[in-house]
Design an enzyme around this catalytic site. Structure first.
Site, PDB file in Angstrom:
ATOM      1  N   ARG A 120      -9.519 -25.216 -30.813  1.00  0.00           N
ATOM      2  CA  ARG A 120      -9.860 -25.162 -29.373  1.00  0.00           C
ATOM      3  C   ARG A 120      -9.013 -26.099 -28.510  1.00  0.00           C
ATOM      4  NH1 ARG A 120     -15.248 -24.969 -31.519  1.00  0.00           N
ATOM      5  NH2 ARG A 120     -15.881 -22.786 -31.613  1.00  0.00           N
ATOM      6  N   LYS A 142       2.076 -21.719 -18.662  1.00  0.00           N
ATOM      7  CA  LYS A 142       1.809 -20.320 -19.032  1.00  0.00           C
ATOM      8  C   LYS A 142       2.216 -20.146 -20.475  1.00  0.00           C
ATOM      9  CE  LYS A 142       2.118 -17.710 -14.748  1.00  0.00           C
ATOM     10  NZ  LYS A 142       2.884 -16.678 -14.015  1.00  0.00           N
ATOM     11  N   GLU A 184      16.847 -17.036 -13.493  1.00  0.00           N
ATOM     12  CA  GLU A 184      15.647 -17.735 -13.003  1.00  0.00           C
ATOM     13  C   GLU A 184      16.030 -18.859 -12.036  1.00  0.00           C
ATOM     14  OE1 GLU A 184      12.720 -16.484 -13.558  1.00  0.00           O
ATOM     15  OE2 GLU A 184      12.572 -15.711 -15.604  1.00  0.00           O
ATOM     16  N   LYS A 226       9.532 -25.643  -9.490  1.00  0.00           N
ATOM     17  CA  LYS A 226       8.459 -25.172 -10.377  1.00  0.00           C
ATOM     18  C   LYS A 226       7.286 -26.153 -10.348  1.00  0.00           C
ATOM     19  CE  LYS A 226       6.839 -22.420 -13.639  1.00  0.00           C
ATOM     20  NZ  LYS A 226       7.139 -21.651 -14.826  1.00  0.00           N
ATOM     21  N   GLU A 236      -2.212 -19.429 -10.400  1.00  0.00           N
ATOM     22  CA  GLU A 236      -1.611 -18.269  -9.748  1.00  0.00           C
ATOM     23  C   GLU A 236      -2.608 -17.474  -8.907  1.00  0.00           C
ATOM     24  OE1 GLU A 236       1.593 -16.384 -12.003  1.00  0.00           O
ATOM     25  OE2 GLU A 236       0.945 -14.472 -11.194  1.00  0.00           O
ATOM     26  N   ARG A 240       1.986 -19.284  -6.583  1.00  0.00           N
ATOM     27  CA  ARG A 240       2.691 -19.202  -7.869  1.00  0.00           C
ATOM     28  C   ARG A 240       3.189 -17.789  -8.167  1.00  0.00           C
ATOM     29  NH1 ARG A 240       1.347 -22.166 -13.653  1.00  0.00           N
ATOM     30  NH2 ARG A 240       3.131 -21.265 -14.717  1.00  0.00           N
ATOM     31  N   ASN A 244       7.359 -14.800  -9.475  1.00  0.00           N
ATOM     32  CA  ASN A 244       7.580 -13.557 -10.212  1.00  0.00           C
ATOM     33  C   ASN A 244       8.493 -12.591  -9.479  1.00  0.00           C
ATOM     34  OD1 ASN A 244       5.996 -14.202 -12.457  1.00  0.00           O
ATOM     35  ND2 ASN A 244       4.147 -13.783 -11.293  1.00  0.00           N
ATOM     36  N   HIS A 247      10.091  -9.714 -11.344  1.00  0.00           N
ATOM     37  CA  HIS A 247       9.456  -9.626 -12.652  1.00  0.00           C
ATOM     38  C   HIS A 247       8.633  -8.345 -12.828  1.00  0.00           C
ATOM     39  CE1 HIS A 247      10.792 -13.734 -12.903  1.00  0.00           C
ATOM     40  NE2 HIS A 247      10.207 -13.946 -14.066  1.00  0.00           N
ATOM     41  N   HIS A 251       9.688  -6.713 -16.007  1.00  0.00           N
ATOM     42  CA  HIS A 251       8.821  -6.519 -17.171  1.00  0.00           C
ATOM     43  C   HIS A 251       8.786  -5.050 -17.578  1.00  0.00           C
ATOM     44  CE1 HIS A 251       6.365 -10.505 -16.630  1.00  0.00           C
ATOM     45  NE2 HIS A 251       7.525 -10.690 -17.218  1.00  0.00           N
ATOM     46  N   HIS A 264      15.094 -11.373 -21.153  1.00  0.00           N
ATOM     47  CA  HIS A 264      14.179 -11.533 -20.016  1.00  0.00           C
ATOM     48  C   HIS A 264      14.957 -11.782 -18.717  1.00  0.00           C
ATOM     49  CE1 HIS A 264      10.582 -12.674 -17.818  1.00  0.00           C
ATOM     50  NE2 HIS A 264      11.169 -13.804 -17.471  1.00  0.00           N
TER      51      HIS A 264
HETATM   52  P1  NAD Z   1      14.466 -17.134 -26.395  1.00  0.00           P
HETATM   53  O1  NAD Z   1      13.384 -18.075 -26.620  1.00  0.00           O
HETATM   54  O2  NAD Z   1      14.422 -15.836 -27.122  1.00  0.00           O
HETATM   55  O3  NAD Z   1      15.852 -17.855 -26.683  1.00  0.00           O
HETATM   56  C1  NAD Z   1      17.039 -17.142 -26.550  1.00  0.00           C
HETATM   57  C2  NAD Z   1      17.907 -17.195 -27.806  1.00  0.00           C
HETATM   58  O4  NAD Z   1      18.581 -18.429 -27.839  1.00  0.00           O
HETATM   59  C3  NAD Z   1      17.148 -17.101 -29.100  1.00  0.00           C
HETATM   60  O5  NAD Z   1      17.907 -16.380 -30.023  1.00  0.00           O
HETATM   61  C4  NAD Z   1      17.036 -18.563 -29.501  1.00  0.00           C
HETATM   62  O6  NAD Z   1      16.835 -18.730 -30.873  1.00  0.00           O
HETATM   63  C5  NAD Z   1      18.359 -19.074 -29.084  1.00  0.00           C
HETATM   64  N1  NAD Z   1      18.460 -20.488 -28.808  1.00  0.00           N
HETATM   65  C6  NAD Z   1      17.527 -21.296 -28.256  1.00  0.00           C
HETATM   66  N2  NAD Z   1      18.046 -22.493 -27.997  1.00  0.00           N
HETATM   67  C7  NAD Z   1      19.328 -22.459 -28.407  1.00  0.00           C
HETATM   68  C8  NAD Z   1      20.384 -23.385 -28.404  1.00  0.00           C
HETATM   69  N3  NAD Z   1      20.246 -24.587 -27.843  1.00  0.00           N
HETATM   70  N4  NAD Z   1      21.572 -23.029 -28.927  1.00  0.00           N
HETATM   71  C9  NAD Z   1      21.738 -21.781 -29.442  1.00  0.00           C
HETATM   72  N5  NAD Z   1      20.796 -20.853 -29.457  1.00  0.00           N
HETATM   73  C10 NAD Z   1      19.596 -21.181 -28.938  1.00  0.00           C
HETATM   74  O7  NAD Z   1      14.599 -16.731 -24.838  1.00  0.00           O
HETATM   75  P2  NAD Z   1      14.408 -17.576 -23.486  1.00  0.00           P
HETATM   76  O8  NAD Z   1      15.273 -16.903 -22.506  1.00  0.00           O
HETATM   77  O9  NAD Z   1      14.508 -19.011 -23.706  1.00  0.00           O
HETATM   78  O10 NAD Z   1      12.890 -17.282 -23.115  1.00  0.00           O
HETATM   79  C11 NAD Z   1      12.444 -15.985 -22.846  1.00  0.00           C
HETATM   80  C12 NAD Z   1      10.960 -15.953 -23.046  1.00  0.00           C
HETATM   81  O11 NAD Z   1      10.352 -16.847 -22.118  1.00  0.00           O
HETATM   82  C13 NAD Z   1      10.352 -14.586 -22.783  1.00  0.00           C
HETATM   83  O12 NAD Z   1       9.431 -14.312 -23.809  1.00  0.00           O
HETATM   84  C14 NAD Z   1       9.635 -14.754 -21.459  1.00  0.00           C
HETATM   85  O13 NAD Z   1       8.517 -13.934 -21.345  1.00  0.00           O
HETATM   86  C15 NAD Z   1       9.252 -16.207 -21.513  1.00  0.00           C
HETATM   87  N6  NAD Z   1       9.054 -16.816 -20.203  1.00  0.00           N
HETATM   88  C16 NAD Z   1       7.935 -17.550 -20.018  1.00  0.00           C
HETATM   89  C17 NAD Z   1       7.718 -18.192 -18.826  1.00  0.00           C
HETATM   90  C18 NAD Z   1       6.508 -19.069 -18.662  1.00  0.00           C
HETATM   91  O14 NAD Z   1       6.247 -19.515 -17.550  1.00  0.00           O
HETATM   92  N7  NAD Z   1       5.812 -19.374 -19.716  1.00  0.00           N
HETATM   93  C19 NAD Z   1       8.646 -18.080 -17.793  1.00  0.00           C
HETATM   94  C20 NAD Z   1       9.796 -17.324 -18.000  1.00  0.00           C
HETATM   95  C21 NAD Z   1       9.991 -16.693 -19.225  1.00  0.00           C
HETATM   96  N1  GLY Z   2       7.465 -17.963 -14.662  1.00  0.00           N
HETATM   97  C1  GLY Z   2       6.498 -17.788 -13.639  1.00  0.00           C
HETATM   98  C2  GLY Z   2       5.413 -18.807 -13.673  1.00  0.00           C
HETATM   99  O1  GLY Z   2       5.413 -19.699 -14.476  1.00  0.00           O
HETATM  100  O2  GLY Z   2       4.504 -18.711 -12.907  1.00  0.00           O
END
Ligand code: NAD
Ligand code: GLY
Length: 359
Positions: A120, A142, A184, A226, A236, A240, A244, A247, A251, A264
Site C-alpha cells: 500500500r 503520474k 515534450e 512541470k 489534473e 494540468r 496533454n 496527446h 495516444h 511517445h
Molecule cells: P523509454 O522509457 O521507453 O526509454 C526510451 C529508450 O531509451 C528505451 O529503450 C530505454 O531503455 C532507453 N534508454 C533509457 N535511458 C537511456 C540512456 N541514458 N542511454 C541509452 N538508452 C537509454 O521511453 P521514454 O521516452 O523515456 O518514456 C516514454 C514513456 O513515458 C511512455 O510510456 C509514456 O506514456 C510515459 N510518459 C509518462 C509521463 C508521466 O507524467 N508519467 C509523461 C510523459 C510520458
Molecule cells: N505528462 C502530463 C502530466 O504529467 O500531466
C-alpha cells in the site's frame, strides 16, 4: 547543479538537475532511511548505469537489489508489473524499502505504480535517464501501465520523494529518443512560454548536438513549468490537462499503431501538429503559426504527419482518452502560440476535417 522544488506541502520534493549526479552520495542520503533499496531498471539501462549507482549506494553502506525488466513500451503491462511485485516479495522488501526507478518513462511509470501499490505504498525515487523522462514523466507523480484498450489507463497519482536528473546520462541516448524528448520540451513553449519557444527555435541545433549547457537549460525550464503546474493542480482537475497538448491524437497514434512502434514523443509531435490544425480551424491561430510549429518539430527530427489509421479508428481511440467527460471528448488546443486551453465542445465537422487533412 540546479535544484527546484515541487511544492506539495508535506509531500514536496526536490528535483536536482546537473551532471555526474549518479555518483553524488549526498543527494541520496537524506532520502534513504534504511540500509536497503530496490532499483528497477531495464536490460538497456542496466549495463550503462546500474553499476555506477550501486557503487554510490554501496559507499553509503546501502545494499541495493536490482530488478532488471525487459526494455520497451510493449512491456509496460500488468504482467511486467507483477514481476516487480514477485521480486519485492521474494526478497521480503519492507514498507521502508525505497524503490528507485533508473531509466526512461516506461521504467519510471511502472516503478512508481509498483511503489504506490506494494504494501500500500513504499518510498519512491526517480532517476530519469531519457530526455523525455527528465523533462516530463519523472516529475508530477503520474504512474501506471498500459491496457490493450488504452495507454496509461491503469495507474495512480503517487509522488516521488526525489528526482535526480543526471544530464550526463543523455550522452548514450539514441538520437531518435533525444528527439522524442524534445517533443515534450517544445510542448512547454507552446502551451505557456513563448520566450522559451523562441529560445528553442534559436538553440535547436545545439540541443541536437547535445550541448550540455543547452540541454541543462531545456531540462531546467521544462521542470520549472512541470513543477508549477503540478503544484497548482496535482490531480489534473484543470490546468494540468494542458500538459496533454497533442496527446489525445498522440495516444490514438500510439495505441492504433501498436505500443512501441511510434515513440511517445514522436506521436506527441504529430499529434500536436493535428491539435494546431484544429486550433486554426477554430479560428484561433493562423496558418503561419501552424507552419511555424510544424517546422520546429521537423527541425527536431520529429514526424509531423500522422499515420493513416482511418478517421473511425482515430475517433474510437480518442473516445478512450482520460480527458473524456460525460462521454464527450475534450481537446487541448492553442488559443495562440504560447497559450493553451482545454476545449470541450469542438464541432465534430472541424475535428473530421482535421483528421482528414492530417492523416
Ligand atoms: P523509454 O522509457 O521507453 O526509454 C526510451 C529508450 O531509451 C528505451 O529503450 C530505454 O531503455 C532507453 N534508454 C533509457 N535511458 C537511456 C540512456 N541514458 N542511454 C541509452 N538508452 C537509454 O521511453 P521514454 O521516452 O523515456 O518514456 C516514454 C514513456 O513515458 C511512455 O510510456 C509514456 O506514456 C510515459 N510518459 C509518462 C509521463 C508521466 O507524467 N508519467 C509523461 C510523459 C510520458
Ligand atoms: N505528462 C502530463 C502530466 O504529467 O500531466
Amino acid at each position: 547543479m540546479q535544484t527546484l522544488t515541487v511544492g506539495l506541502s508535506e509531500r514536496s520534493y526536490p528535483i536536482h538537475i546537473g551532471t555526474g549526479l549518479l555518483a553524488n552520495m549526498e543527494l541520496l542520503t537524506a532520502h534513504l532511511p534504511g540500509k536497503r533499496v530496490a532499483i528497477v531498471t531495464n536490460t538497456t539501462v542496466a549495463p550503462l548505469y546500474l553499476e555506477k549507482l550501486q557503487q554510490t549506494l554501496q559507499e553509503m553502506g546501502v545494499h541495493s537489489m536490482p530488478i532488471v525488466l525487459p526494455d520497451g513500451e510493449v512491456y509496460k503491462t500488468a504482467d511486467t508489473l507483477n514481476t516487480i511485485y514477485d521480486a519485492l516479495l521474494t526478497h521480503r522488501c519492507e514498507r521502508s524499502t525505497p524503490l528507485i526507478a533508473l531509466g526512461g518513462g516506461v521504467i519510471g511509470d511502472m516503478t512508481g505504480f509498483a511503489a504506490a501499490t506494494y504494501l500500500r505504498g513504499v518510498p519512491f525515487i526517480q532517476i530519469p535517464t531519457t530526455l523525455l523522462s527528465q523533462v516530463d514523466s519523472s516529475v508530477g507523480g503520474k504512474t501506471g501501465i498500459n491496457h490493450p484498450l488504452g495507454k496509461n489507463m491503469i495507474g495512480a497519482f503517487y509522488q516521488p520523494r526525489l528526482v535526480l536528473a543526471d544530464i550526463s546520462t543523455l550522452d548514450t541516448l539514441p538520437d531518435n529518443e533525444l528527439s522524442a524528448g524534445l517533443a515534450e520540451v517544445i510542448k512547454y513553449g507552446l502551451i505557456r512560454d513563448l520566450p522559451f519557444l523562441e529560445w528553442l527555435e534559436q538553440n535547436m541545433d545545439k540541443l541536437l548536438a547535445r550541448d550540455t549547457e543547452a540541454l541543462q537549460y531545456a531540462v531546467l525550464r521544462s521542470c520549472q513549468h512541470k513543477a508549477e503546474v503540478v503544484a497548482a493542480d496535482e490531480r489534473e482537475s484543470g490546468e494540468r490537462a494542458l500538459l496533454n497538448l497533442g496527446h489525445t491524437f498522440g495516444h490514438a497514434i500510439e495505441s492504433g499503431m501498436g505500443y512501441g512502434n511510434w515513440l511517445h514523443g514522436e506521436a506527441v509531435a504529430a499529434g500536436t501538429v493535428m491539435a494546431a490544425d484544429l486550433s486554426q480551424r477554430m479560428g484561433w491561430i493562423s496558418a503561419q503559426d501552424v507552419a511555424r510549429i510544424r517546422t520546429l518539430f521537423q527541425r527536431a527530427n520529429l514526424p509531423v504527419v500522422a499515420p493513416d489509421l482511418g478517421v473511425e479508428k482515430y475517433l474510437d481511440y480518442m473516445g478512450h482518452d482520460k480527458k473524456v467527460e460525460g462521454g464527450k471528448m475534450r481537446f487541448v488546443l492553442l488559443k495562440q502560440v504560447g497559450q493553451a486551453v482545454l476545449k470541450g465542445d469542438v464541432p465534430s465537422a472541424l475535428l473530421q476535417q482535421t483528421l482528414e487533412a492530417c492523416v
